[in-house]
Every structure is written in C-alpha cells, then in structure tokens.
Enzyme design. Structure first.
Site, PDB file in Angstrom:
ATOM      1  N   GLU A 138       7.452  12.238  -4.273  1.00  0.00           N
ATOM      2  CA  GLU A 138       6.260  13.092  -4.349  1.00  0.00           C
ATOM      3  C   GLU A 138       6.440  14.190  -5.403  1.00  0.00           C
ATOM      4  OE1 GLU A 138       3.673  12.011  -2.916  1.00  0.00           O
ATOM      5  OE2 GLU A 138       4.539  10.671  -1.431  1.00  0.00           O
ATOM      6  N   GLN A 158       4.937  14.876  -8.014  1.00  0.00           N
ATOM      7  CA  GLN A 158       3.732  15.513  -8.539  1.00  0.00           C
ATOM      8  C   GLN A 158       3.530  16.903  -7.946  1.00  0.00           C
ATOM      9  OE1 GLN A 158       3.642  12.770  -6.575  1.00  0.00           O
ATOM     10  NE2 GLN A 158       2.143  13.043  -4.955  1.00  0.00           N
ATOM     11  N   CYS A 164      -5.195  -3.215  -9.730  1.00  0.00           N
ATOM     12  CA  CYS A 164      -6.580  -2.912  -9.362  1.00  0.00           C
ATOM     13  C   CYS A 164      -7.179  -4.118  -8.632  1.00  0.00           C
ATOM     14  CB  CYS A 164      -7.380  -2.619 -10.628  1.00  0.00           C
ATOM     15  SG  CYS A 164      -9.146  -2.286 -10.367  1.00  0.00           S
ATOM     16  N   HIS A 210     -12.895   0.599 -13.356  1.00  0.00           N
ATOM     17  CA  HIS A 210     -13.455   0.569 -12.010  1.00  0.00           C
ATOM     18  C   HIS A 210     -13.415   1.935 -11.333  1.00  0.00           C
ATOM     19  CE1 HIS A 210     -12.958  -3.828 -12.591  1.00  0.00           C
ATOM     20  NE2 HIS A 210     -14.201  -3.736 -12.140  1.00  0.00           N
TER      21      HIS A 210
END
Length: 192
Positions: free
Chosen positions: A88, A90, A145, A185
């Site tokens: 984590e 970020q 995706c 998307h």
C-alpha cells in the site's frame, strides 16, 4: 548498491501476492525481512498484509507520522536486515519516500514498495508520485480490463455498479468497491 523499487499497478494485479512471495523467498534462504503496510488499510486486520488468493503475513503499520527511516534503522541495529517490503505504498508521504531512499543509500538495505499509481479519478497518489520520481527501478504489474486489454485505471463503483466520480481519495470498506479497467473503458464508464 541497495535500490528502491516501485512495483505498481491498478487494482487486482497481485501486488500483495508478489510482495508476500518476495518475502517468502528471502526468509526461505534464512534472511530477515521487515514488512510494512498502511494503517488505513485494515481489510485483512490492522497489521496484516493479505492477498485475494489467501496468503497473508503480519506487518508493521505506518501512518503519515511514522518515521520509517528511524524504525528501519533501529531494526537494522538489532541484526542483519536483507530487505524491507512495503505494501500500500501509495499511502506514503513524500517525506517517507525520501526516508526510504536513505534506507537504501545510507543503510544499504533494498526497499521494495508495492502500490497503486493512481486513484479513482486518475490522479497520482502522493506516495506513488514520489516513488515514480525517486525509485531506482519501476516495475508495472499487469492487470486485465473487462475487454482483455491491460488495465491501468481504478474505477470506484457504488453498490449498484455505477461509477463514482467524486469523494475522498481513499475509501476502504463500505458499499463502494473498485474495478480495474483500461483507460478507454474507465473514461467511458465515468461519462455514462
């Protein structure tokens, strides 16, 4: 020379699984590691790194006030430390990333960081931005995706599956969840 690594991706690419595998590889060879995760991420319980495939390990926790350099240096004073692994990433501050660079440069201990690059609005997280600028090695882990293309974005959706385009940068738990998508998307879902 010890290096600072940033392994980044969108959601569901196996960042935590990869971190736990790296930790296992060091420990299997009799080397000591130090694991960290963000206090804010308590999905697996506070102080636990967990993967969606069922692997987990206890970890130290950091928040915005944690002096990672001091904590890692204190642990290194107790005995050899082969590697520091951070999940984590970020959620790190720029100052903490600078401290991790010092761990590599001054203590000679490699630091492997794993985290998201961008939030649900396509904006860089502070920790990710600092790591993108300062890391010696950048490694993009691949997610897919719904169309089969490489997923690079994280779409926040509500309980009904509708895109959420406003709100706090971090939302863990609750009724919202995330879907990894390619940029095409991601943008289409935000507009719909």
């Amino acid at each position: 020379m010890a290096k600072l690594y940033f392994n980044y991706s969108s959601m569901n690419a196996g960042k935590s699984t990869t971190l736990l595998q790296a930790d296992f590889n060091y420990r299997e060879r009799g080397m000591s590691t130090m694991l960290w995760t963000a206090l804010v991420d308590d999905r697996e319980g506070v102080g636990q790194i967990g993967s969606r495939i069922g692997l987990s390990a206890p970890a130290n926790v950091f928040n915005g006030q944690t002096d990672l350099f001091a904590a890692i240096a204190a642990r290194a004073d107790e005995g050899p430390l082969a590697c520091v692994l951070i999940d984590e990433a970020q959620f790190l501050s720029r100052g903490q990333v600078l401290g991790l660079a010092r761990v590599c440069d001054e203590l000679g201990i490699p630091v492997l960081c794993y985290g998201l690059r961008t939030d649900f609005q396509g904006e860089l997280f502070e920790g990710a931005a600092a790591l993108l600028g300062l890391a010696d090695l950048l490694v993009e882990l691949k997610a897919v995706c719904e169309c089969g293309a490489k997923a690079t974005m994280n779409l926040r959706i509500d309980a009904s599956g509708h895109a959420v385009s406003e709100g706090a940068q971090t939302a863990i738990g609750g009724n919202e969840r995330y879907v990894a998508l390619c940029r095409k998307h991601f943008m289409a879902r935000l507009r719909s």
